[in-house]
Design an enzyme around this catalytic site. Structure first.
Site, short mmCIF file in Angstrom:
data_model
loop_
_atom_site.label_atom_id
_atom_site.label_comp_id
_atom_site.label_asym_id
_atom_site.label_seq_id
_atom_site.Cartn_x
_atom_site.Cartn_y
_atom_site.Cartn_z
N CYS A 156 39.41 -47.30 -94.40
CA CYS A 156 40.65 -48.06 -94.34
C CYS A 156 41.07 -48.43 -95.76
O CYS A 156 40.35 -48.16 -96.73
CB CYS A 156 40.50 -49.32 -93.48
SG CYS A 156 39.33 -50.50 -94.14
N CYS A 165 38.72 -50.40 -98.02
CA CYS A 165 37.71 -49.61 -98.73
C CYS A 165 38.25 -49.16 -100.09
O CYS A 165 37.55 -49.24 -101.11
CB CYS A 165 37.31 -48.38 -97.90
SG CYS A 165 36.51 -48.74 -96.34
N ASP A 211 72.58 -33.72 -119.54
CA ASP A 211 72.68 -32.92 -120.76
C ASP A 211 73.61 -31.74 -120.49
O ASP A 211 73.67 -31.24 -119.36
CB ASP A 211 71.28 -32.43 -121.16
CG ASP A 211 71.34 -31.45 -122.31
OD1 ASP A 211 71.92 -31.79 -123.35
OD2 ASP A 211 70.81 -30.33 -122.14
#
Length: 749
Positions: A26, A29, A447
């Site tokens: 989970c 952890c 650009d």
């Protein structure tokens, strides 16, 4: 290990290490591993529960073994991951683990079904049914639930609690109470019956058993974990499909003779190898002999095969759709375009959004809070309600329903699917921060050269003087420009299929060229050059020159036999998709701005062609000026995305809130950007913004439902309105819902 990188810091250099983590169940952890690694001096880590990867930045003095040892000290296992393409991705191991989980689920489901059925249907409760239920439930709780119990025990040894702690405590409490009731209470009496309710109704002390809760919770959670694992496997399919493009063996050629098959990972720069029709190109290289059509759709998203011949570049992983090619390797291993793409996607899936880091911190303290709530529920029902049976059932329901799996999966699964889908489309997102910035931006700075335009000079128009044939003007101009290395000269020479031979060619830097053609001196270049060579420039030719320059094009005057004979207009062509892309950016609520180092007339011409007003054009700026232009917009309160492709764009890309690089440009631009699109098509930039926003929207919806589930479910469990078995099913369903919602991103178009 994912190609370690080093960077200077105030105290020395650091290196990045990627670890594959096993044993996590989970988000708490993941949070625990991050804290454990963070206790090492100078170490920072991001642990992703969904991908089971940790991206660690550590001082050079701390090696990978020390990092692995720290993870193992936290109760988990870790290995350093190999570089992209170095070896298979461990898919066989993952499939074996999935198969083992499937077997555990199937056996548990078969044994649990009669236990649950007997508990739910009193009419089926024959004499001794409770002992039959015990016989069926014992292997489910002991063997089926072993992953939860083993993980809970491992975490207990390290004085921590995770989702497995909640599950194991809940299952063992329900089973233990039932065992005590059967052995020492009157629940074991032959002929005993009891009813079933979705809420807590029983109140007979040791006359009640909860074997259906113990088996049902175990089976539901195994089902949820199996579906979660398979869904996560599907979520990472795009990345694995990219990694799978690597070739295992390649036929090497030396001295024009085949030396046999060689493992692709032993191929070296400069070696030549054969690519037959239907085979994948083993690595990046240059074609030496042969012509063919190469299908690069898996890497670029472009469905049309590209024609290649001697001197053309080919990319590893693409498919040779035509003839036999002999290729010289130019990049191998982790330096190839495919390996860099895989690495970029892996890093994106590992890095966390700010919202996910907050969720992980919440999950880290959530489990202890739940344990306190469960204890309070037990004492509250037992002391105030007067029923320890109901107290136990309510406490077990709290433990089971509160598991934070859905919270831990909400962000990483959506990021996993979104970045994988982007890689398939040719859009590479560096990570969750790019998603968050894509949601904020309101200005897109574009650009000009190489982004809005092709970056290649092309012949735009031929304007002959009165009495001069257009074809003759172009033929003579192309003949004298054929010897020129200037981009303008190459554009003119390339406008005819074959150039005629000339004599006495001379290039005059800054002015133009001259040569003898058909016995006459032909001059091409500026008006000053023609006048210097004694050629008159008629008013109509000079007017055509002024019109071309006013439109931002390069005007090349061509003359012979005493006077100028016409004007050739050369310009950097606008990409066919640029105008449509600008319109789509506006439809997304973004304001396009053109930024270029070119002169203003050329910038205004391109801006007009793509639909950007003159007030949103910034021209004639150096790289430092581009950075200042981006910062000026930021000072005005705008969140700015910068789109560029060149070396001169790198600083602006890094300064923008969101940098987007066209993959057809310079490598340094891609390194400075948050998002890279594989081919030079602005429509992909639109797709990148849309995909980023869609992924972030899915993350937010996942988090909403995950939080809503816990907020609603825990009070119901405390109040005794949810039985433990129903709680287990609801918890598993919430995780599956989050993963399934994320998988919708696979259908993004």
């Amino acid at each position: 290990m994912t190609e370690p990188t080093t960077a200077p810091t105030a105290t020395g250099t650091t290196h990045d290490v990627e670890l594959a983590i096993t044993g996590m169940t989970c988000a708490s952890c993941a949070h625990r591993i991050e804290r454990k690694l963070g206790k090492l001096d100078g170490v920072s880590a991001e642990v992703n529960y969904a991908t089971e990867r940790a991206l660690v930045t550590a001082p050079s003095a701390i090696d990978a073994d020390a990092l692995v040892a720290a993870v193992e000290a936290a109760g988990y296992q870790a290995v350093v991951t190999p570089p992209p393409g170095a070896q298979p991705d461990g898919g066989d191991d993952v499939d074996a683990a999935t198969d083992a989980l499937r077997r555990r689920l199937v056996v548990s489901a078969v044994l649990s079904a009669p236990v649950i059925a007997l508990a739910m249907v009193p009419a089926w409760q024959v004499d001794g049914w409770q002992w039959l239920s015990l016989a069926l439930a014992t292997p489910v709780v002991a063997w089926g639930g072993w992953p939860f119990h083993a993980a809970a025990a491992r975490h207990l040894r390290h004085r921590t609690a995770t989702m497995d702690t909640l599950v194991s405590m809940g299952v063992l409490a329900a089973f233990g109470w039932s065992l005590v009731a059967l052995l020492f209470g009157h629940a074991g009496e032959i002929g005993m019956r009891h009813g079933f309710s979705l809420t807590l109704q029983r109140d007979d002390g040791l006359g009640e058993i909860y074997l259906e809760a113990a088996t049902g919770v175990t089976t539901f959670l195994l089902a949820g974990r199996f579906l979660e694992r398979t869904a996560r496997r599907r979520a990472g399919a795009a990345l694995r499909s990219l990694a799978a493009l690597g070739v295992r063996e390649v036929e090497v050629v030396a001295d024009d003779a085949s030396t046999g098959l060689l493992p692709a990972d032993r191929l070296r720069v400069g070696q030549r190898f054969v690519v037959r029709p239907g085979e994948r190109v083993a690595t990046d290289g240059v074609v030496e002999t042969g012509t063919s059509a190469v299908d690069a759709s898996m890497l670029t998203g472009e469905p049309v095969p590209v024609e290649v011949g001697p001197g053309d570049v080919v990319v590893g992983g693409t498919v040779n759709a035509g003839g036999r090619l002999l290729v010289r390797a130019t990049r191998v291993g982790s330096d190839t375009a495919l390996a860099r793409m895989v690495r970029l996607v892996e890093e994106a899936q590992t890095r966390k959004a700010a919202v996910q880091r907050l969720v992980d911190r919440i999950a880290g303290v959530f489990v202890p809070i739940v344990l306190v709530v469960a204890l309070g529920t037990l004492l509250g029902w037992g002391l105030l309600g007067g029923s320890w049976t109901l107290a136990l059932s309510a406490a077990v329901a709290v433990l089971v329903v509160a598991c934070p799996c859905a919270l831990g999966l909400a962000t990483p699964t959506a990021l996993l699917v979104g970045t994988g889908r982007g890689a398939q489309l040719g859009v590479l997102l560096r990570g969750a921060p790019a998603l968050e910035q894509a949601q904020r931006i309101d200005v897109v700075v574009l650009d000009k050269t190489g982004t809005l335009t092709t970056g290649v000079m092309t012949l735009h128009d031929v304007v002959p003087a009165p009495g001069v044939e257009r074809d003759e003007l172009l033929r003579r101009a192309a003949a004298v420009e054929a010897g020129s290395e200037h981009p303008v000269g190459r554009a003119i020479a390339g406008a005819v299929e074959t150039a005629s031979e000339v004599d006495d060619f001379a290039a005059l830097p800054g002015l133009g060229v001259r040569a003898r053609f058909d016995g006459l001196e032909v001059v091409a270049g500026r008006a000053a050059l023609l006048r210097e060579r004694g050629l008159a420039v008629p008013p109509e030719v000079d007017a055509a020159r002024e019109r071309a320059e006013a439109a931002g094009r390069v005007a090349v005057l061509v003359g012979w036999d005493g006077r100028a004979r016409g004007v050739l207009e050369v310009a950097d062509a606008v990409r066919p998709t640029s105008r449509e892309a600008v319109e789509r950016l506006r439809a997304l609520g973004l304001r396009p701005v053109v930024l270029t180092g070119d002169h203003e007339r050329a910038a205004l011409r391109v801006a007009a062609e793509v639909g950007v007003p003159a007030e949103d054009v910034v021209a004639g700026v150096l790289p430092e000026g581009k950075v200042e232009a981006v910062r000026a917009l930021q000072r005005q309160g705008h969140a700015v995305a910068m789109v560029g492709d060149g070396v001169n764009d790198a600083a602006a890309l890094a300064s923008a809130d969101l940098g987007i690089a066209l993959g057809s440009g310079a490598a340094i631009a891609a390194e400075a950007a948050d998002v890279t699109v594989v081919r030079g098509d602005l429509l992909l930039v639109v797709d990148a913004v849309r995909l980023a926003r869609r992924t972030l929207a899915v993350i937010r919806s996942n988090l909403f439902w995950a939080f809503a589930y816990n907020v609603a479910a825990i009070p119901l469990a405390v109040a005794g309105l949810v039985s433990p078995m129903i709680a287990g099913g609801a918890m598993a369903a919430s995780s599956v819902l989050v993963v399934t919602n994320s998988l919708r991103l696979r259908r993004f178009r």
